[in-house]
Design a protein around this motif. Sequence first.
Motif, mmCIF file in Angstrom:
data_model
loop_
_atom_site.group_PDB
_atom_site.id
_atom_site.type_symbol
_atom_site.label_atom_id
_atom_site.label_comp_id
_atom_site.label_asym_id
_atom_site.label_seq_id
_atom_site.Cartn_x
_atom_site.Cartn_y
_atom_site.Cartn_z
ATOM 1 N N LYS A 169 7.212 -12.941 10.901
ATOM 2 C CA LYS A 169 7.308 -14.383 10.655
ATOM 3 C C LYS A 169 6.158 -15.103 11.342
ATOM 4 C CE LYS A 169 9.577 -18.177 9.377
ATOM 5 N NZ LYS A 169 9.984 -18.502 8.010
ATOM 6 N N GLU A 170 5.923 -14.774 12.583
ATOM 7 C CA GLU A 170 4.840 -15.394 13.343
ATOM 8 C C GLU A 170 3.487 -15.122 12.699
ATOM 9 O OE1 GLU A 170 2.824 -17.509 16.243
ATOM 10 O OE2 GLU A 170 4.998 -17.402 15.974
ATOM 11 N N ARG A 171 3.268 -13.878 12.282
ATOM 12 C CA ARG A 171 1.960 -13.522 11.709
ATOM 13 C C ARG A 171 1.703 -14.261 10.403
ATOM 14 N NH1 ARG A 171 -2.267 -13.746 11.131
ATOM 15 N NH2 ARG A 171 -3.956 -12.223 10.895
ATOM 16 N N LEU A 172 2.735 -14.398 9.577
ATOM 17 C CA LEU A 172 2.549 -15.101 8.306
ATOM 18 C C LEU A 172 2.317 -16.594 8.520
ATOM 19 C CD1 LEU A 172 5.148 -13.409 5.908
ATOM 20 C CD2 LEU A 172 2.728 -12.880 6.251
ATOM 21 N N LEU A 173 3.012 -17.186 9.467
ATOM 22 C CA LEU A 173 2.790 -18.599 9.765
ATOM 23 C C LEU A 173 1.364 -18.847 10.235
ATOM 24 C CD1 LEU A 173 6.175 -19.419 11.555
ATOM 25 C CD2 LEU A 173 5.365 -20.486 9.434
ATOM 26 N N ARG A 174 0.884 -18.010 11.128
ATOM 27 C CA ARG A 174 -0.487 -18.173 11.617
ATOM 28 C C ARG A 174 -1.497 -17.946 10.501
ATOM 29 N NH1 ARG A 174 -3.951 -14.488 14.366
ATOM 30 N NH2 ARG A 174 -2.195 -13.080 14.782
ATOM 31 N N ALA A 175 -1.230 -16.945 9.679
ATOM 32 C CA ALA A 175 -2.138 -16.656 8.565
ATOM 33 C C ALA A 175 -2.219 -17.841 7.612
ATOM 34 C CB ALA A 175 -1.675 -15.406 7.827
ATOM 35 N N TYR A 176 -1.085 -18.469 7.359
ATOM 36 C CA TYR A 176 -1.056 -19.575 6.400
ATOM 37 C C TYR A 176 -1.672 -20.848 6.976
ATOM 38 C CZ TYR A 176 0.732 -22.987 3.057
ATOM 39 O OH TYR A 176 0.824 -23.993 2.122
ATOM 40 N N PHE A 177 -1.275 -21.215 8.191
ATOM 41 C CA PHE A 177 -1.689 -22.504 8.729
ATOM 42 C C PHE A 177 -3.029 -22.486 9.459
ATOM 43 C CE2 PHE A 177 2.829 -23.441 8.140
ATOM 44 C CZ PHE A 177 2.724 -24.672 7.514
ATOM 45 N N THR A 178 -3.451 -21.335 9.949
ATOM 46 C CA THR A 178 -4.678 -21.284 10.742
ATOM 47 C C THR A 178 -5.812 -20.549 10.039
ATOM 48 O OG1 THR A 178 -3.386 -21.353 12.779
ATOM 49 C CG2 THR A 178 -5.641 -20.546 12.972
ATOM 50 N N GLU A 179 -5.456 -19.546 9.226
ATOM 51 C CA GLU A 179 -6.490 -18.664 8.676
ATOM 52 C C GLU A 179 -6.729 -18.830 7.179
ATOM 53 O OE1 GLU A 179 -4.924 -14.910 9.856
ATOM 54 O OE2 GLU A 179 -5.182 -15.306 11.998
ATOM 55 N N GLY A 180 -5.977 -19.692 6.531
ATOM 56 C CA GLY A 180 -6.188 -19.941 5.111
ATOM 57 C C GLY A 180 -5.832 -18.782 4.208
ATOM 58 N N GLU A 181 -4.839 -17.986 4.597
ATOM 59 C CA GLU A 181 -4.430 -16.841 3.777
ATOM 60 C C GLU A 181 -3.417 -17.283 2.716
ATOM 61 O OE1 GLU A 181 -5.903 -14.107 3.924
ATOM 62 O OE2 GLU A 181 -6.349 -13.477 5.970
ATOM 63 N N LEU A 182 -3.413 -16.554 1.587
ATOM 64 C CA LEU A 182 -2.544 -16.873 0.465
ATOM 65 C C LEU A 182 -1.294 -15.999 0.518
ATOM 66 C CD1 LEU A 182 -2.322 -18.571 -2.161
ATOM 67 C CD2 LEU A 182 -3.422 -16.659 -3.349
ATOM 68 N N MET A 183 -0.129 -16.632 0.552
ATOM 69 C CA MET A 183 1.118 -15.906 0.750
ATOM 70 C C MET A 183 1.630 -15.193 -0.502
ATOM 71 S SD MET A 183 1.957 -16.037 3.921
ATOM 72 C CE MET A 183 0.193 -15.821 4.207
ATOM 73 N N SER A 184 0.956 -15.363 -1.626
ATOM 74 C CA SER A 184 1.360 -14.655 -2.842
ATOM 75 C C SER A 184 0.488 -13.442 -3.137
ATOM 76 C CB SER A 184 1.310 -15.609 -4.048
ATOM 77 O OG SER A 184 -0.015 -16.073 -4.260
ATOM 78 N N ASP A 185 -0.540 -13.238 -2.331
ATOM 79 C CA ASP A 185 -1.476 -12.134 -2.569
ATOM 80 C C ASP A 185 -0.950 -10.853 -1.916
ATOM 81 O OD1 ASP A 185 -4.394 -11.405 -3.447
ATOM 82 O OD2 ASP A 185 -4.148 -10.585 -1.418
ATOM 83 N N HIS A 186 -0.708 -9.833 -2.723
ATOM 84 C CA HIS A 186 -0.069 -8.620 -2.219
ATOM 85 C C HIS A 186 -0.959 -7.843 -1.252
ATOM 86 C CE1 HIS A 186 3.176 -8.327 -5.605
ATOM 87 N NE2 HIS A 186 3.158 -9.488 -4.995
ATOM 88 N N ASP A 187 -2.253 -7.786 -1.507
ATOM 89 C CA ASP A 187 -3.149 -7.088 -0.579
ATOM 90 C C ASP A 187 -3.170 -7.781 0.774
ATOM 91 O OD1 ASP A 187 -3.827 -5.116 -2.394
ATOM 92 O OD2 ASP A 187 -5.620 -6.156 -3.108
ATOM 93 N N THR A 188 -3.152 -9.102 0.744
ATOM 94 C CA THR A 188 -3.121 -9.872 1.989
ATOM 95 C C THR A 188 -1.839 -9.593 2.758
ATOM 96 O OG1 THR A 188 -4.500 -11.646 1.093
ATOM 97 C CG2 THR A 188 -3.090 -12.197 2.973
ATOM 98 N N LEU A 189 -0.709 -9.607 2.070
ATOM 99 C CA LEU A 189 0.570 -9.364 2.730
ATOM 100 C C LEU A 189 0.659 -7.947 3.290
ATOM 101 C CD1 LEU A 189 2.958 -11.160 0.207
ATOM 102 C CD2 LEU A 189 2.322 -11.945 2.496
ATOM 103 N N ALA A 190 0.088 -6.972 2.578
ATOM 104 C CA ALA A 190 0.087 -5.591 3.076
ATOM 105 C C ALA A 190 -0.754 -5.493 4.348
ATOM 106 C CB ALA A 190 -0.443 -4.646 2.007
#
Length: 240
Positions: A129-150
């Motif tokens: 949960k923490e990693r996804l929040l940081r990725a979304y709000f700080t790093e501009g990562e896309l939460m629907s991208d499967h390679d990113t989530l992996a």
Amino acid sequence: MGEAERATLELMEIEIWSDIACPWCYIGKRRFESALAEFDHRDDVHVTWRSFELDPAAPPERDGDRSVRIAEKYGMTVAQAREMGRQMTETAAGEGLDFRFDIQRSGATFDGHRVIHLAAEHGLQDAMKERLLRAYFTEGELMSDHDTLARLGSEVGLDPDEVRAMLASDRFAAEVRDDERLATQFGISAVPTFVVDRALGASGAQPPEAMLELLRQGWERSQPIPVIAGGESCDVDGNC
């Protein structure tokens, strides 16, 4: 009943409904953690993150300027939307968080929630949960991208191949929907929402002192009523 089962039953259960794309959920997580650190019985608390999508119909990725979308959604000017983002960024900074709305990629969070459920099976739910929040709000990562989530899953200890296989299936889809149906049953329409032993609740990113009071009230409710023993009585087995 085994020792592990007894230990689990004695824990105070905190369920937190939140979305990965919710800025107040990230701020609320920090404030809750501050309160939990001050709670005398923090080692007897079990936290479960529950899924909640602010926009279940969101596309994989939204196009256009975020401030323009916010202005259209809330009926304000673009300048007002940008000022709202600036204020939110300042509030987040006060909690040690670095919000980067300028690079944020908005879109569906459903698959991100599924990854959090997978992480729970491995005892890594909070870290995920923490990693996804940081990725979304700080790093501009896309939460629907499967390679990113992996990749993000592998960073907290998940097998990236397992993450990809899960995302290629419908695994944990039902669990996400179950969380959301439960939220509806509880009358939860905004996040974050914190529920203690399904008896007490608090909505919003409240200050740590308010969260600490919620924890204390929950703990008091969960404890057995003090009883002075010694008088004559009959028990449930009929012994008098």
